[in-house]
Design an enzyme around this catalytic site. Structure first.
Site, PDB file in Angstrom:
ATOM      1  N   HIS A 119      74.459 113.975  93.749  1.00  0.00           N
ATOM      2  CA  HIS A 119      73.572 113.210  94.626  1.00  0.00           C
ATOM      3  C   HIS A 119      72.776 114.178  95.515  1.00  0.00           C
ATOM      4  CE1 HIS A 119      72.050 109.902  96.969  1.00  0.00           C
ATOM      5  NE2 HIS A 119      72.559 110.395  98.074  1.00  0.00           N
TER       6      HIS A 119
ATOM      7  N   ASP B  15      71.423 105.999  93.514  1.00  0.00           N
ATOM      8  CA  ASP B  15      70.543 106.677  92.543  1.00  0.00           C
ATOM      9  C   ASP B  15      70.272 105.775  91.334  1.00  0.00           C
ATOM     10  OD1 ASP B  15      70.682 108.841  94.240  1.00  0.00           O
ATOM     11  OD2 ASP B  15      72.448 109.638  93.239  1.00  0.00           O
TER      12      ASP B  15
HETATM   13  C1  LMR Z   1      69.696 108.727 100.217  1.00  0.00           C
HETATM   14  O1  LMR Z   1      69.700 109.082  99.042  1.00  0.00           O
HETATM   15  O2  LMR Z   1      68.836 107.985 100.681  1.00  0.00           O
HETATM   16  C2  LMR Z   1      70.812 109.172 101.116  1.00  0.00           C
HETATM   17  O3  LMR Z   1      71.542 110.172 100.496  1.00  0.00           O
HETATM   18  C3  LMR Z   1      70.343 109.576 102.462  1.00  0.00           C
HETATM   19  C4  LMR Z   1      69.465 110.806 102.429  1.00  0.00           C
HETATM   20  O4  LMR Z   1      69.581 111.607 103.359  1.00  0.00           O
HETATM   21  O5  LMR Z   1      68.663 110.969 101.530  1.00  0.00           O
END
Ligand code: LMR
Length: 340
Positions: free
Chosen positions: A202, A175
């Protein structure tokens, strides 16, 4: 130990090299799960091992081919493979660090939270094995949904009497990488030259970039902040769609995990001023787990640095994120309660 070099700023703000001696001679890192992310991470760690002496690859199917392939990269890190659940204990025994990438990635248009049903069981089993075989290790969870799997892991460790809040991390580095990329692109700077803290969790509703604290400090209009925030939140899904629903991010996610592991390696070696962002148990607000900058040391979190003053808009986004985090945290906790 060996002599390592770190760059830091002196009291006049000038970048200087500092030397420090690594106090541990061995650093055994186990990666559990060799999907796209695990494979990418293993490759990066074999190429740029920092102070890693042993890289153990634990996977359901036999990783021997990959182990031999990686072994031809001439770096001083011994690579070992462990196939199937029967050898997992051996692959984890006395590890200093375990990176959990096991589980399925997103395939379609669904949010990360929907992976919980599948990945919770796997995560529980891996973390139980960690509690039994390497209770002192630093544990980093990369598998999704991070917001629920880290609290789940905490409960599993508690059940085994092996929980230490400062040693369990959810990896959110991707991120921060994306926030730098989007911010740099929007303001016309190089991504390596900018920094934007990202706090919360996340998921699409829990990650909160703090543009008010960006470096360089460029004040963006509210609409642009909201647009960039949304771009960051949907970035993971964008990759799944760009890969025709067949997989999620692998290269960027592996790189994010690699950045974080490098930080942990420095911390394990007593390097001074190691700061990284991760999702950990915390008291910075009323979410029991939250991601923000941490000062790391040989035993994990040395100090939670919190996130300091934020703008009104960011405060509102954090308050909304906390509501979602609280329900993700309960989900992880309740899952373990069913089995104990
Ligand atoms: C991302 O942020 O790319 C990972 O968490 C994979 C997803 O499924 O988004």
């Amino acid at each position: 130990g060996t002599l390592l070099k770190q760059f830091c700023e002196n009291s006049k703000g000038i970048r200087v090299a500092r030397r420090y001696s690594s106090k541990i001679n061995k650093c055994r890192v186990s990666i559990v799960g060799l999907g796209g992310v695990g494979k990418g991470l293993a490759h990066l760690l074999k190429m740029y091992p920092a102070n890693i002496t042993e890289l153990r690859l634990c996977n359901r199917s036999d990783p021997e081919g990959m182990v031999q392939d990686l072994s031809h990269i001439p770096t001083n890190v011994r690579t070992l493979g462990f196939a199937g659940a029967e050898t997992l204990s051996e692959g984890l025994r006395d590890a200093n660090m375990v990176i959990v990438t096991t589980g399925v990635p997103r395939k379609g248009d669904n949010p990360r939270e929907e992976l919980f049903e599948h990945n919770a069981n796997l995560c529980r089993d891996v973390i139980s094995a960690c509690a039994k075989n390497c209770p002192e290790a630093l544990l980093a969870i990369v598998s999704n949904p991070v917001d629920s799997l880290v609290p789940l892991a905490a409960e599993v460790l508690k059940h085994h009497g092996a929980y230490c809040a400062g040693r369990l991390f959810g990896v959110c580095t991707l991120d921060l990488m994306r926030a730098r990329y989007f911010f740099a692109d929007a303001v016309g700077l190089r991504p390596e030259k900018v920094y934007v803290p990202v706090v919360g969790g996340h998921s699409e509703k829990t990650m909160v970039p703090l543009f008010s604290r960006s470096r360089p400090r460029l004040l963006l209009p509210r609409d642009q902040i909201l647009e960039l925030t949304q771009k960051l939140r949907l970035a993971g899904k964008g990759i799944v769609l760009a890969k025709n629903g067949e997989a999620g991010s692998t290269w960027s996610m592996a790189s994010g995990a690699w950045y974080f592991v490098q930080r942990l390696c420095r911390a394990i070696n007593h390097a001074p001023h190691v700061v990284a962002t991760a999702y950990v148990e915390s008291e910075v607000n009323n979410s029991r787990f939250f991601s923000n900058e941490l000062l790391l040391g040989p035993d994990g979190v040395e100090e939670n640095l919190g996130y300091g003053p934020v703008s009104d808009l960011e405060e509102q986004l954090i308050a909304e994120a906390i509501i979602h985090l609280q329900s993700s945290i309960s989900r992880g906790k309740e899952f373990v309660a069913k089995f104990t």
